[in-house]
Write a protein that holds these residues in place. Sequence first.
Motif, PDB file in Angstrom:
ATOM      1  N   PRO A  96      37.235  25.622 -27.772  1.00  0.00           N
ATOM      2  CA  PRO A  96      35.934  25.902 -28.398  1.00  0.00           C
ATOM      3  C   PRO A  96      36.109  26.847 -29.586  1.00  0.00           C
ATOM      4  CG  PRO A  96      36.137  27.128 -26.361  1.00  0.00           C
ATOM      5  CD  PRO A  96      37.337  26.239 -26.426  1.00  0.00           C
ATOM      6  N   THR A  97      35.344  26.625 -30.635  1.00  0.00           N
ATOM      7  CA  THR A  97      35.457  27.480 -31.815  1.00  0.00           C
ATOM      8  C   THR A  97      35.020  28.912 -31.513  1.00  0.00           C
ATOM      9  OG1 THR A  97      33.250  26.742 -32.510  1.00  0.00           O
ATOM     10  CG2 THR A  97      35.151  25.560 -33.413  1.00  0.00           C
ATOM     11  N   VAL A  98      34.163  29.067 -30.499  1.00  0.00           N
ATOM     12  CA  VAL A  98      33.768  30.401 -30.031  1.00  0.00           C
ATOM     13  C   VAL A  98      33.904  30.408 -28.517  1.00  0.00           C
ATOM     14  CG1 VAL A  98      31.937  32.122 -29.877  1.00  0.00           C
ATOM     15  CG2 VAL A  98      32.150  30.721 -31.933  1.00  0.00           C
ATOM     16  N   PHE A  99      34.748  31.294 -28.001  1.00  0.00           N
ATOM     17  CA  PHE A  99      34.931  31.366 -26.557  1.00  0.00           C
ATOM     18  C   PHE A  99      33.687  31.943 -25.890  1.00  0.00           C
ATOM     19  CE2 PHE A  99      39.630  31.490 -27.507  1.00  0.00           C
ATOM     20  CZ  PHE A  99      39.905  30.268 -26.912  1.00  0.00           C
ATOM     21  N   LYS A 100      33.456  31.557 -24.638  1.00  0.00           N
ATOM     22  CA  LYS A 100      32.319  32.077 -23.876  1.00  0.00           C
ATOM     23  C   LYS A 100      32.541  33.540 -23.517  1.00  0.00           C
ATOM     24  CE  LYS A 100      30.897  27.692 -21.775  1.00  0.00           C
ATOM     25  NZ  LYS A 100      30.662  26.964 -20.502  1.00  0.00           N
ATOM     26  N   LYS A 101      31.475  34.170 -23.015  1.00  0.00           N
ATOM     27  CA  LYS A 101      31.538  35.585 -22.679  1.00  0.00           C
ATOM     28  C   LYS A 101      32.312  35.850 -21.387  1.00  0.00           C
ATOM     29  CE  LYS A 101      27.151  36.665 -24.947  1.00  0.00           C
ATOM     30  NZ  LYS A 101      25.781  37.209 -24.773  1.00  0.00           N
ATOM     31  N   ASP A 102      32.430  34.830 -20.524  1.00  0.00           N
ATOM     32  CA  ASP A 102      33.065  35.059 -19.229  1.00  0.00           C
ATOM     33  C   ASP A 102      34.386  34.320 -19.041  1.00  0.00           C
ATOM     34  OD1 ASP A 102      31.902  32.600 -19.252  1.00  0.00           O
ATOM     35  OD2 ASP A 102      30.993  32.755 -17.251  1.00  0.00           O
ATOM     36  N   ASN A 103      34.799  33.472 -19.999  1.00  0.00           N
ATOM     37  CA  ASN A 103      36.084  32.794 -19.866  1.00  0.00           C
ATOM     38  C   ASN A 103      36.534  32.239 -21.213  1.00  0.00           C
ATOM     39  OD1 ASN A 103      35.271  29.891 -20.227  1.00  0.00           O
ATOM     40  ND2 ASN A 103      34.035  30.345 -18.415  1.00  0.00           N
ATOM     41  N   ARG A 104      37.809  31.835 -21.245  1.00  0.00           N
ATOM     42  CA  ARG A 104      38.396  31.203 -22.429  1.00  0.00           C
ATOM     43  C   ARG A 104      39.123  29.947 -21.956  1.00  0.00           C
ATOM     44  NH1 ARG A 104      41.966  36.203 -24.193  1.00  0.00           N
ATOM     45  NH2 ARG A 104      41.912  36.489 -21.926  1.00  0.00           N
ATOM     46  N   ASN A 105      38.534  28.797 -22.224  1.00  0.00           N
ATOM     47  CA  ASN A 105      39.072  27.529 -21.744  1.00  0.00           C
ATOM     48  C   ASN A 105      39.692  26.732 -22.874  1.00  0.00           C
ATOM     49  OD1 ASN A 105      38.650  26.684 -18.807  1.00  0.00           O
ATOM     50  ND2 ASN A 105      36.676  27.652 -19.287  1.00  0.00           N
ATOM     51  N   VAL A 106      40.911  26.226 -22.654  1.00  0.00           N
ATOM     52  CA  VAL A 106      41.552  25.328 -23.607  1.00  0.00           C
ATOM     53  C   VAL A 106      42.082  24.116 -22.847  1.00  0.00           C
ATOM     54  CG1 VAL A 106      42.185  27.225 -25.145  1.00  0.00           C
ATOM     55  CG2 VAL A 106      43.844  26.401 -23.457  1.00  0.00           C
ATOM     56  N   GLU A 107      42.284  23.023 -23.563  1.00  0.00           N
ATOM     57  CA  GLU A 107      42.802  21.787 -22.966  1.00  0.00           C
ATOM     58  C   GLU A 107      44.103  21.420 -23.666  1.00  0.00           C
ATOM     59  OE1 GLU A 107      39.740  18.875 -23.358  1.00  0.00           O
ATOM     60  OE2 GLU A 107      38.194  20.178 -22.497  1.00  0.00           O
ATOM     61  N   LEU A 108      45.130  21.179 -22.878  1.00  0.00           N
ATOM     62  CA  LEU A 108      46.464  20.918 -23.427  1.00  0.00           C
ATOM     63  C   LEU A 108      46.959  19.539 -23.035  1.00  0.00           C
ATOM     64  CD1 LEU A 108      49.157  21.832 -24.790  1.00  0.00           C
ATOM     65  CD2 LEU A 108      49.839  22.705 -22.532  1.00  0.00           C
ATOM     66  N   LYS A 109      47.448  18.819 -24.031  1.00  0.00           N
ATOM     67  CA  LYS A 109      48.212  17.587 -23.805  1.00  0.00           C
ATOM     68  C   LYS A 109      49.560  17.779 -24.482  1.00  0.00           C
ATOM     69  CE  LYS A 109      44.172  14.504 -23.807  1.00  0.00           C
ATOM     70  NZ  LYS A 109      43.515  13.355 -24.490  1.00  0.00           N
ATOM     71  N   GLY A 110      50.620  17.834 -23.695  1.00  0.00           N
ATOM     72  CA  GLY A 110      51.934  18.083 -24.264  1.00  0.00           C
ATOM     73  C   GLY A 110      52.483  19.412 -23.787  1.00  0.00           C
ATOM     74  N   GLU A 111      53.184  20.106 -24.678  1.00  0.00           N
ATOM     75  CA  GLU A 111      53.820  21.364 -24.312  1.00  0.00           C
ATOM     76  C   GLU A 111      53.387  22.475 -25.260  1.00  0.00           C
ATOM     77  OE1 GLU A 111      58.233  23.053 -23.012  1.00  0.00           O
ATOM     78  OE2 GLU A 111      58.116  21.322 -24.357  1.00  0.00           O
ATOM     79  N   ALA A 112      53.156  23.655 -24.683  1.00  0.00           N
ATOM     80  CA  ALA A 112      52.736  24.793 -25.501  1.00  0.00           C
ATOM     81  C   ALA A 112      53.234  26.096 -24.870  1.00  0.00           C
ATOM     82  CB  ALA A 112      51.217  24.833 -25.633  1.00  0.00           C
ATOM     83  N   TYR A 113      53.543  27.027 -25.745  1.00  0.00           N
ATOM     84  CA  TYR A 113      53.897  28.385 -25.340  1.00  0.00           C
ATOM     85  C   TYR A 113      52.760  29.294 -25.762  1.00  0.00           C
ATOM     86  CZ  TYR A 113      56.351  32.886 -25.186  1.00  0.00           C
ATOM     87  OH  TYR A 113      56.711  34.185 -24.926  1.00  0.00           O
ATOM     88  N   PHE A 114      52.269  30.124 -24.825  1.00  0.00           N
ATOM     89  CA  PHE A 114      51.103  30.957 -25.076  1.00  0.00           C
ATOM     90  C   PHE A 114      51.457  32.438 -25.027  1.00  0.00           C
ATOM     91  CE2 PHE A 114      49.496  27.019 -23.293  1.00  0.00           C
ATOM     92  CZ  PHE A 114      48.384  26.731 -24.073  1.00  0.00           C
TER      93      PHE A 114
END
Length: 311
Positions: free
Chosen positions: A119-137
């Motif tokens: 989401p371009t602006v994260f919610k106040k109570d969580n930060r959700n992302v969706e991944l397809k593939g591989e990522a380092y965070f």
Amino acid sequence: MKENMENMNPESLLRKAQALGEDIKEMESIDVMGAYQQAQTQIKTNRRRSMYNQLMRYAAFLTIPLLLSSLILGYLYWGATDTEEKYAEVMAATGSVIRYELPDHSVVWLNSGSTLRYPTVFKKDNRNVELKGEAYFEVEADRKRPFYVNTPAGLSVYVYGTKFNVNAYEDDNSIETVLEKGKVNVISPDGKTTVQLAPGERLLYNKVDQKLLKGKVDVYEKVAWKDGKLIFRNAELGEIFKRLARHFNVDIQFNNISGKEYKYRATFRNETLPQILDYLAKSAALKWRTEEAVQQADDTFTKKKIIVDLY
């Protein structure tokens, strides 16, 4: 009347005359015109006051619906703004690695052929992302808003602030989560199991039998890809060729004719694919050949294909 006046004595007549004179003076002292104007002014004032009160009642009658309309429109506008989410998507082209910063200042590296939706602006109570593939965070710490990485298979990883790697390519039979720093919690697709990892641990989820396997791992081997390196530690040829295919954006067909198993320990930085294949062939009877990309009927091209035979 005349007879009465004749019968009155001179003193009584004088008093009557004085009283009459005083009444005449008082009457003459009254400002008739001023009194008239004052009366007209009072009438106009009363009329204006009456009209003002009536207008105020009309205004109140009109203002209440207008106020309610404004409140409703404001609620609909701001309410929609709060609930309507807009998403962005970033993708690493096949054969490339990109670094990207999220709205909360967390940093993510995407490996070849990977996609991240957020989401371009994260919610106040969580930060959700969706991944397809591989990522380092590298997740920015925020105890009030946990960071969730959701995968197509339903597996989720949530953290508050840490460094970790998630490998969730759709064409793989497993999803791997590796923790470098901090703590992560991995939730199974059915939501019934949550596994917490410590630094240096990984969790492997098998999509076929839906089993979870936790163990120790060489973290840098798993995350060095973000630095442009390919590191293998006791890796079998099948795993090596899978990673090489993604890294160099080619198709690799591996034919294990001999049925033998070889494991390799190696680090590659700037080597080309032919150089790596030649290195692998030094310790095993490998033969390989190349089939060039072919233009198809829709004007697209197939990937270059490498056929590797183990004798």
